[in-house]
Motif scaffolding. Structure first.
Motif, PDB file in Angstrom:
ATOM      1  N   GLY A   1       4.651  10.510  -2.382  1.00 55.20           N
ATOM      2  CA  GLY A   1       3.634  11.377  -1.799  1.00 55.20           C
ATOM      3  C   GLY A   1       3.473  11.151  -0.303  1.00 55.20           C
ATOM      4  N   SER A   2       3.362   9.893   0.116  1.00 55.82           N
ATOM      5  CA  SER A   2       3.194   9.601   1.545  1.00 55.82           C
ATOM      6  C   SER A   2       4.481   9.862   2.321  1.00 55.82           C
ATOM      7  CB  SER A   2       2.737   8.156   1.744  1.00 55.82           C
ATOM      8  OG  SER A   2       3.682   7.237   1.214  1.00 55.82           O
ATOM      9  N   ILE A   3       5.635   9.684   1.668  1.00 50.71           N
ATOM     10  CA  ILE A   3       6.910   9.998   2.324  1.00 50.71           C
ATOM     11  C   ILE A   3       7.005  11.490   2.602  1.00 50.71           C
ATOM     12  CG2 ILE A   3       9.417  10.103   1.990  1.00 50.71           C
ATOM     13  CD1 ILE A   3       9.181   7.447   0.428  1.00 50.71           C
ATOM     14  N   GLU A   4       6.642  12.304   1.630  1.00 48.86           N
ATOM     15  CA  GLU A   4       6.711  13.768   1.789  1.00 48.86           C
ATOM     16  C   GLU A   4       5.768  14.248   2.887  1.00 48.86           C
ATOM     17  OE1 GLU A   4       7.931  15.076  -2.776  1.00 48.86           O
ATOM     18  OE2 GLU A   4       5.822  14.981  -2.166  1.00 48.86           O
ATOM     19  N   THR A   5       4.578  13.661   2.947  1.00 48.83           N
ATOM     20  CA  THR A   5       3.613  14.056   3.983  1.00 48.83           C
ATOM     21  C   THR A   5       4.153  13.750   5.374  1.00 48.83           C
ATOM     22  OG1 THR A   5       1.734  13.689   2.501  1.00 48.83           O
ATOM     23  CG2 THR A   5       1.283  13.706   4.865  1.00 48.83           C
ATOM     24  N   ALA A   6       4.694  12.546   5.557  1.00 49.30           N
ATOM     25  CA  ALA A   6       5.251  12.170   6.855  1.00 49.30           C
ATOM     26  C   ALA A   6       6.498  12.985   7.179  1.00 49.30           C
ATOM     27  CB  ALA A   6       5.577  10.675   6.864  1.00 49.30           C
TER      28      ALA A   6
ATOM     29  N   GLU B   1       0.871  -1.157   0.000  1.00 46.70           N
ATOM     30  CA  GLU B   1       0.000   0.000   0.000  1.00 46.70           C
ATOM     31  C   GLU B   1       0.917   1.219   0.000  1.00 46.70           C
ATOM     32  OE1 GLU B   1      -2.391  -0.303   3.455  1.00 46.70           O
ATOM     33  OE2 GLU B   1      -3.452  -2.107   2.799  1.00 46.70           O
ATOM     34  N   PHE B   2       0.569   2.234  -0.766  1.00 50.09           N
ATOM     35  CA  PHE B   2       1.490   3.359  -0.916  1.00 50.09           C
ATOM     36  C   PHE B   2       1.601   4.208   0.339  1.00 50.09           C
ATOM     37  CE2 PHE B   2       0.355   2.261  -5.307  1.00 50.09           C
ATOM     38  CZ  PHE B   2       1.628   1.982  -5.769  1.00 50.09           C
ATOM     39  N   SER B   3       0.676   4.029   1.274  1.00 53.29           N
ATOM     40  CA  SER B   3       0.786   4.729   2.550  1.00 53.29           C
ATOM     41  C   SER B   3       1.997   4.256   3.344  1.00 53.29           C
ATOM     42  CB  SER B   3      -0.486   4.519   3.377  1.00 53.29           C
ATOM     43  OG  SER B   3      -0.676   3.133   3.640  1.00 53.29           O
ATOM     44  N   MET B   4       2.584   3.125   2.927  1.00 53.15           N
ATOM     45  CA  MET B   4       3.749   2.601   3.636  1.00 53.15           C
ATOM     46  C   MET B   4       4.946   3.529   3.544  1.00 53.15           C
ATOM     47  SD  MET B   4       3.733  -1.513   3.101  1.00 53.15           S
ATOM     48  CE  MET B   4       5.230  -1.630   4.072  1.00 53.15           C
ATOM     49  N   GLY B   5       4.945   4.418   2.555  1.00 56.51           N
ATOM     50  CA  GLY B   5       6.026   5.398   2.482  1.00 56.51           C
ATOM     51  C   GLY B   5       6.116   6.213   3.760  1.00 56.51           C
ATOM     52  N   GLY B   6       4.955   6.559   4.304  1.00 54.97           N
ATOM     53  CA  GLY B   6       4.940   7.291   5.564  1.00 54.97           C
ATOM     54  C   GLY B   6       5.455   6.456   6.720  1.00 54.97           C
ATOM     55  N   LYS B   7       5.160   5.159   6.693  1.00 64.68           N
ATOM     56  CA  LYS B   7       5.639   4.260   7.739  1.00 64.68           C
ATOM     57  C   LYS B   7       7.156   4.138   7.697  1.00 64.68           C
ATOM     58  CE  LYS B   7       5.040   1.246  11.062  1.00 64.68           C
ATOM     59  NZ  LYS B   7       4.511   1.648  12.395  1.00 64.68           N
ATOM     60  N   TRP B   8       7.726   4.060   6.497  1.00 65.91           N
ATOM     61  CA  TRP B   8       9.188   4.000   6.377  1.00 65.91           C
ATOM     62  C   TRP B   8       9.831   5.255   6.952  1.00 65.91           C
ATOM     63  CZ3 TRP B   8       8.260   2.413   0.664  1.00 65.91           C
ATOM     64  CH2 TRP B   8       7.976   1.043   0.604  1.00 65.91           C
ATOM     65  N   MET B   9       9.212   6.416   6.650  1.00 63.76           N
ATOM     66  CA  MET B   9       9.749   7.679   7.164  1.00 63.76           C
ATOM     67  C   MET B   9       9.672   7.699   8.685  1.00 63.76           C
ATOM     68  SD  MET B   9      11.003  10.656   6.224  1.00 63.76           S
ATOM     69  CE  MET B   9      12.033  10.589   7.688  1.00 63.76           C
ATOM     70  N   GLU B  10       8.571   7.247   9.225  1.00 64.04           N
ATOM     71  CA  GLU B  10       8.389   7.210  10.676  1.00 64.04           C
ATOM     72  C   GLU B  10       9.431   6.313  11.351  1.00 64.04           C
ATOM     73  OE1 GLU B  10       5.195   5.205  13.773  1.00 64.04           O
ATOM     74  OE2 GLU B  10       4.463   5.953  11.838  1.00 64.04           O
ATOM     75  N   LEU B  11       9.657   5.128  10.793  1.00 64.75           N
ATOM     76  CA  LEU B  11      10.621   4.199  11.365  1.00 64.75           C
ATOM     77  C   LEU B  11      12.047   4.746  11.296  1.00 64.75           C
ATOM     78  CD1 LEU B  11       9.204   0.844   9.938  1.00 64.75           C
ATOM     79  CD2 LEU B  11       9.315   1.482  12.361  1.00 64.75           C
ATOM     80  N   LEU B  12      12.378   5.377  10.175  1.00 67.04           N
ATOM     81  CA  LEU B  12      13.725   5.928  10.024  1.00 67.04           C
ATOM     82  C   LEU B  12      13.967   7.031  11.048  1.00 67.04           C
ATOM     83  CD1 LEU B  12      16.352   5.883   8.450  1.00 67.04           C
ATOM     84  CD2 LEU B  12      15.347   7.484   6.817  1.00 67.04           C
ATOM     85  N   LYS B  13      12.975   7.866  11.251  1.00 62.60           N
ATOM     86  CA  LYS B  13      13.106   8.951  12.234  1.00 62.60           C
ATOM     87  C   LYS B  13      13.171   8.396  13.655  1.00 62.60           C
ATOM     88  CE  LYS B  13      13.054  13.345  13.417  1.00 62.60           C
ATOM     89  NZ  LYS B  13      14.185  14.254  13.099  1.00 62.60           N
ATOM     90  N   GLU B  14      12.479   7.288  13.887  1.00 58.83           N
ATOM     91  CA  GLU B  14      12.472   6.690  15.220  1.00 58.83           C
ATOM     92  C   GLU B  14      13.819   6.067  15.557  1.00 58.83           C
ATOM     93  OE1 GLU B  14       9.530   3.773  17.887  1.00 58.83           O
ATOM     94  OE2 GLU B  14       9.170   4.093  15.743  1.00 58.83           O
TER      95      GLU B  14
END
Length: 330
Positions: free
Chosen positions: A185-190, A147-160
């Motif tokens: 798109g989801s990476i930029e939002t996160a 799911e393309f929303s996973m881009g945001g999850k990757w960003m969250e994990l990297l920051k964590e």
């Protein structure tokens, strides 16, 4: 009839019986064409194929007994894919198992009649492979990868795992990951919510990969996201080695990257997806049409962390992150 003639005739008939039996058995063999988006000697390629074979066997399809599988594997040169696809289509299989976007695109061009089951494809609707997930509408169906929303999850994990990062490069090959903008798109939002500046880093060869990593090495507070992409999967060991050499925190889309030394990975259980794909192969071999088989979405996700790599980069992994991990490599 003379005795010698009778013995000769009997011997000749006996000799033909095994041939006739083999011909009859061959006539009942169903043929599957399988394109794997990793090299033949890749450990994860072997695990995925073993899972596929296991899934078939559980449904009663045994290699050499009632099915024959023709395999082709990816190489480091994406230009080899159309050649392998043409070879498999020429064999006139009963069904095709296509792994990853670029292979599926090549099969779609090569045949409009042979049923195709895909795995590890991220945007089958947007790329025109199927009309919709519920109603594929043609000779193609299968199992999506992300799911393309996973881009945001990757960003969250990297920051964590690396709280100090301020700049993130997103590494991908535009030829093998044409769906990249949807992840971006989801990476930029996160990233905006974390005060991080993301930039796209398209690569086409090893020289460009090294150039991107060298540029990151010259910056401070930087990190990298490597989304799902068959090209980066094939070259994962090079990418992982460069990230380690330059102490670049990076999150990847596959667990196997972490097994190979990457810092952190989050994505679908790829082996499970190949174990599930025979369900559709079986139904098609029994007469079902791909247009009547809804595209299946991921059901299992995995988080893996490499503590050895984290220690080498001077990172302290939060206990809360370790608790959530499915695998921790020490």
């Amino acid at each position: 009839m003379r005795r010698r003639e009778f013995i000769t005739l009997l011997g000749g008939a006996a000799a033909t019986w095994p041939l006739a039996a083999r011909a009859q058995q061959s006539a009942h063999l169903r043929r599957i064409a399988f394109f794997m988006n990793l090299p033949e000697d890749d450990v994860w390629s072997k695990r995925c194929i073993a899972a596929f074979q296991q899934g078939l066997a559980e449904l009663g399809w045994i290699e050499g007994r009632n099915i024959h599988i023709d395999y082709r594997w990816a190489t480091t040169d994406p230009r080899s894919i159309p050649i392998s696809v043409a070879e498999l289509v020429a064999l006139a299989p009963d069904v095709i198992l296509a792994s990853a976007t670029e292979a599926l695109a090549a099969f779609q061009k090569a045949t409009s009649t042979i049923p195709i089951v895909f795995v590890s494809v991220s945007d089958p609707v947007g790329q025109g492979f199927v009309t919709s997930l519920d109603h594929p509408g043609g000779h193609i169906t299968g199992f999506t990868a992300f799911e393309f929303s996973m881009g945001g999850k990757w960003m969250e994990l990297l920051k964590e795992i690396a709280p100090s990062i301020r700049h993130v490069a997103v590494l991908f090959n535009p030829e093998t990951a044409p769906y990249f903008p949807l992840f971006m798109g989801s990476i930029e939002t996160a990233a905006a919510s974390f005060g991080v500046e993301p930039t796209s880093a398209p690569v086409h060869d090893l020289a460009e990969i090294e150039s991107v990593m060298m540029a990151l090495a010259r910056e401070s507070n930087r990190g990298m996201i490597c989304p799902s992409d068959s090209y980066t999967s094939t070259h994962r060991k090079t990418i992982i080695a460069l990230a380690a050499r330059h102490s670049i925190p990076a999150v990847f889309a596959w667990r196997e990257f972490v097994t190979d030394g990457a810092l952190i990975g989050y994505g679908i259980d790829r082996v499970d997806m190949y174990r599930r794909s025979p369900l559709y192969v079986d139904r098609i071999l029994k007469g079902a049409k791909p247009m009547d088989l809804p595209v299946q979405q991921p059901t299992k996700f995995e988080l893996a962390i490499n503590l050895k790599t984290a220690k080498a980069m001077g990172l302290d992994v939060p206990p809360a992150l370790l608790v959530r991990a499915d695998e921790v490599i020490e």
